[in-house]
Design an enzyme around this catalytic site. Sequence first.
Site, short mmCIF file in Angstrom:
data_model
loop_
_atom_site.label_atom_id
_atom_site.label_comp_id
_atom_site.label_asym_id
_atom_site.label_seq_id
_atom_site.Cartn_x
_atom_site.Cartn_y
_atom_site.Cartn_z
N ASP A 26 -41.16 11.03 72.97
CA ASP A 26 -39.79 10.86 73.45
C ASP A 26 -39.24 9.51 73.00
OD1 ASP A 26 -37.47 11.51 74.72
OD2 ASP A 26 -38.23 11.25 76.75
N ASN A 28 -36.77 9.11 70.28
CA ASN A 28 -36.25 9.02 68.91
C ASN A 28 -34.76 8.67 68.90
OD1 ASN A 28 -38.73 9.87 68.05
ND2 ASN A 28 -38.10 11.93 67.48
N GLY A 29 -34.00 9.34 69.78
CA GLY A 29 -32.55 9.13 69.82
C GLY A 29 -32.21 7.69 70.20
N ARG A 39 -28.72 9.79 65.54
CA ARG A 39 -29.95 10.22 66.22
C ARG A 39 -30.99 10.78 65.25
NH1 ARG A 39 -30.27 11.24 71.42
NH2 ARG A 39 -31.62 13.02 71.03
N HIS A 43 -35.35 10.78 64.47
CA HIS A 43 -36.31 11.89 64.27
C HIS A 43 -37.08 11.69 62.96
CE1 HIS A 43 -34.81 13.78 67.77
NE2 HIS A 43 -33.66 14.18 67.27
N GLU A 73 -36.26 24.07 75.91
CA GLU A 73 -34.96 23.57 76.39
C GLU A 73 -34.19 22.81 75.30
OE1 GLU A 73 -37.92 23.04 78.18
OE2 GLU A 73 -37.48 24.80 79.41
N LEU A 137 -60.04 17.52 62.60
CA LEU A 137 -59.04 17.48 63.68
C LEU A 137 -58.27 18.80 63.76
CD1 LEU A 137 -57.30 15.66 65.70
CD2 LEU A 137 -55.77 15.32 63.76
N ARG A 191 -46.97 10.07 77.22
CA ARG A 191 -45.53 10.29 77.03
C ARG A 191 -44.89 8.95 76.71
NH1 ARG A 191 -41.10 14.02 79.86
NH2 ARG A 191 -39.33 13.28 78.65
N ARG A 197 -42.38 12.12 83.35
CA ARG A 197 -42.36 13.56 83.66
C ARG A 197 -43.23 14.30 82.67
NH1 ARG A 197 -36.70 12.53 83.95
NH2 ARG A 197 -36.31 12.91 81.74
N GLU A 210 -55.78 12.88 82.40
CA GLU A 210 -55.31 11.53 82.72
C GLU A 210 -53.93 11.34 82.10
OE1 GLU A 210 -56.78 9.49 84.76
OE2 GLU A 210 -58.50 10.82 85.00
C1 FPP Z 1 -37.64 13.43 71.52
O1 FPP Z 1 -36.81 12.31 71.33
C2 FPP Z 1 -38.03 14.02 70.24
C3 FPP Z 1 -37.81 15.31 69.84
C4 FPP Z 1 -37.14 16.33 70.66
C5 FPP Z 1 -38.23 15.77 68.49
C6 FPP Z 1 -39.59 15.32 68.06
C7 FPP Z 1 -39.74 15.52 66.62
C8 FPP Z 1 -40.34 14.65 65.77
C9 FPP Z 1 -41.02 13.42 66.21
C10 FPP Z 1 -40.32 14.99 64.33
C11 FPP Z 1 -41.53 15.53 63.72
C12 FPP Z 1 -42.47 16.32 64.50
C13 FPP Z 1 -43.35 17.27 64.02
C14 FPP Z 1 -44.70 17.30 64.54
C15 FPP Z 1 -43.03 18.33 63.04
P1 FPP Z 1 -35.32 12.39 71.86
O2 FPP Z 1 -34.46 12.91 70.78
O3 FPP Z 1 -35.29 13.17 73.13
O4 FPP Z 1 -35.02 10.87 72.14
P2 FPP Z 1 -34.07 10.27 73.28
O5 FPP Z 1 -34.69 10.63 74.59
O6 FPP Z 1 -34.12 8.81 73.00
O7 FPP Z 1 -32.71 10.86 73.07
#
Ligand code: FPP
Length: 252
Positions: A26, A28-29, A39, A43, A73, A137, A191, A197, A210
């Site tokens: 979590d 990325n945005g 955003r 990613h 979701e 792995l 997380r 959560r 854990e």
């Molecule tokens: C949550 O950050 C991230 C995602 C919903 C997408 C995760 C995808 C990647 C890391 C790309 C590559 C993954 C694979 C394994 C193919 P968010 O956008 O909810 O961030 P925020 O909470 O800051 O808005």
Amino acid sequence: MAFFTSATESIPVNTAVPQHIAVIMDGNGRWAKKRFLPRVAGHKRGMDAVLELVKTCVSLNIGYLTLFAFSSENWRRPADEVSFLMSLFIQGLKREVKKLHENNIKLILIGDRTRFNAELIAQIELSEKLTAHNTGLTLSIAANYGGRWDILQAVNKLHMASPELAGAYQEEHLTPHLAMHYAPEPDLFIRTGGESRISNFLLWQLAYTELYFTDTLWPDFDEEALHLALTSYQKRERRFGRTGEQLSPANT
Ligand code: FPP
């Protein structure tokens, strides 16, 4: 190989390095927003962090890494972000699958793939087939996955397979039908991004896992951040419902 499940009587050996790590990636945005970037730039950097984590897990001899890439979701996000994520998955698979294979990594997608476009489904099938016999792995990517969906689809499969047991189902009847039937339950859940959560991730499988939450945003989750999580894990006493005294070698 006998895997630990919550129904298992014996206490698994608490190895210094977890056998199975599950991650909600979590932040990325927010990582992108902090840099005044769109955003999707977050990613993209998130994908780099995935590749770094996979490399580190291989070098630490971790058996299973499970990443939550797209929840059931996440379809609620703006359409252009969803389609960017889908093409990031396709491009990422196309670009990396050979390298995964060369490193003896087995790739498995868990989740309801029926909603993906034909190109992504084909790329997933190709990647799974190529890496199916690898023994290093096991990298599981949860995409269009939800923990409740998983439990329900397992119950439905069990009911189809063994209707005569209805009303007397046991845990060991259900677990072979769960999406991650091939893996031990996660030892460590991570997380990133500051929320505490589980967000409908592996609801059944996380019963005794854990939990580790960090404010680090996913694109910043590097080897050092993983080592902090592992250090925290190593300090935990995993009791699986027993008392601390029962875990001392004299009593096991
Ligand atoms: C949550 O950050 C991230 C995602 C919903 C997408 C995760 C995808 C990647 C890391 C790309 C590559 C993954 C694979 C394994 C193919 P968010 O956008 O909810 O961030 P925020 O909470 O800051 O808005």
